[in-house]
Write an enzyme that holds these catalytic residues in place. Structure first.
Site, mmCIF file in Angstrom:
data_model
loop_
_atom_site.group_PDB
_atom_site.id
_atom_site.type_symbol
_atom_site.label_atom_id
_atom_site.label_comp_id
_atom_site.label_asym_id
_atom_site.label_seq_id
_atom_site.Cartn_x
_atom_site.Cartn_y
_atom_site.Cartn_z
ATOM 1 N N SER A 145 0.860 -1.177 0.000
ATOM 2 C CA SER A 145 0.000 0.000 0.000
ATOM 3 C C SER A 145 0.898 1.229 0.000
ATOM 4 O O SER A 145 2.061 1.162 0.420
ATOM 5 C CB SER A 145 -0.887 0.001 1.252
ATOM 6 O OG SER A 145 -1.410 1.290 1.520
ATOM 7 N N TYR A 158 -1.937 -0.977 10.148
ATOM 8 C CA TYR A 158 -2.104 -1.295 8.729
ATOM 9 C C TYR A 158 -0.811 -1.024 7.965
ATOM 10 O O TYR A 158 -0.346 -1.860 7.177
ATOM 11 C CB TYR A 158 -3.249 -0.461 8.163
ATOM 12 C CG TYR A 158 -3.530 -0.681 6.696
ATOM 13 C CD1 TYR A 158 -4.234 -1.805 6.264
ATOM 14 C CD2 TYR A 158 -3.130 0.252 5.743
ATOM 15 C CE1 TYR A 158 -4.507 -2.002 4.913
ATOM 16 C CE2 TYR A 158 -3.402 0.066 4.403
ATOM 17 C CZ TYR A 158 -4.086 -1.054 3.992
ATOM 18 O OH TYR A 158 -4.358 -1.245 2.652
#
Length: 255
Positions: A145, A158
């Site tokens: 990401s 995350y």
């Protein structure tokens, strides 16, 4: 294009979002696909979309799996690969996103994010590696990401998983390069999906810190099919000389 004709592909997280778009794209390009997800309803939607879009739904198999659970992965992913009769490509799209102030983040919260995103990627990859290596030209596409390399507030857990996945990808790319395996990451950002629509931000989140997270291209977030197209390139022969790296797909959000 029929870049996946005769190729066997497993896509996790295929019940929604980018995973679903990727499964549909590979089906449309002639691949045999196992769509894996924890949500059976999502997989039913994937099957319906395959039929609706006129893709080769006969080449689609579905399996429910909890990628954070070793026994579930061993049973369901193992059986899915057996049904395929081997494996050419693994796409580890499954993941979860939730947000917290780091000072109030519980260990249970941290472990849940790590367990699905990072440990789940490891467990599925480990289960798939023997079949991928048997082909002499297997491909693993993992999901990092933009949060792995750029500051995304409230997303420490995350971001940690995505940085870990990036490093994991580099390591296996090197480890198995002489056996023909390629391992790459995509690093999406500014993509319209269930994750980005409901990231679980704290009620008192400072949206000024998030203002920079908007793409330079277009008029807003792009759809999941944008990432699916890039994955299809990376996983096909068009990406044959690409390994041990990541492709950022964010419309210039982090230029």
């Amino acid at each position: 294009m029929n870049r996946f004709t005769g190729r066997k592909v497993l896509v996790t997280g295929a019940g929604s979002g980018i995973g679903q778009a990727t499964a549909l794209r590979i089906l449309a390009e002639g691949g045999s696909v196992v769509a894996a997800d924890i949500a059976e309803a999502g997989l039913d939607k994937t099957r319906a979309l395959a039929a609706e879009h006129g893709t080769a739904a006969a080449g689609l198999d579905l399996t429910t799996v909890d990628i954070s659970d070793e026994d579930s992965v061993r049973e369901h992913i193992g059986a899915a690969i057996e049904r395929l009769g081997g494996l050419d490509v693994l796409v580890n799209a499954a993941g979860i996103l939730d947000s917290r102030h780091t000072e109030t983040m519980t260990l249970d919260f941290w472990n849940r994010i790590i367990g699905v995103n990072l440990t789940g990627t490891f467990l599925v990859t480990r289960q798939a590696l023997p079949a991928l290596l048997a082909t002499g030209e297997g491909v693993v596409v993992n999901f990092s990401s933009t949060s792995a390399s750029f500051a995304h507030p409230y997303m420490a857990a995350y971001a940690a998983t995505k940085g870990g996945i990036q490093s994991f990808t580099h390591a296996i790319a090197a480890e198995y390069s002489k056996r023909g395996l390629r391992a790459v990451c995509v690093a999406p950002g500014s993509i319209d999906s269930g994750m980005t629509r409901a990231p679980g931000l704290p009620e008192d989140a400072d949206y000024g810190l998030l203002a920079k997270l908007s793409p330079a291209l277009g008029e807003g977030f792009a759809g999941p099919e944008t990432v699916a197209g890039a994955i299809a390139m990376l996983a096909s022969s068009d990406g044959a000389f690409i390994t041990g790296t990541e492709l950022r797909i964010d419309g210039g959000t982090h230029m």
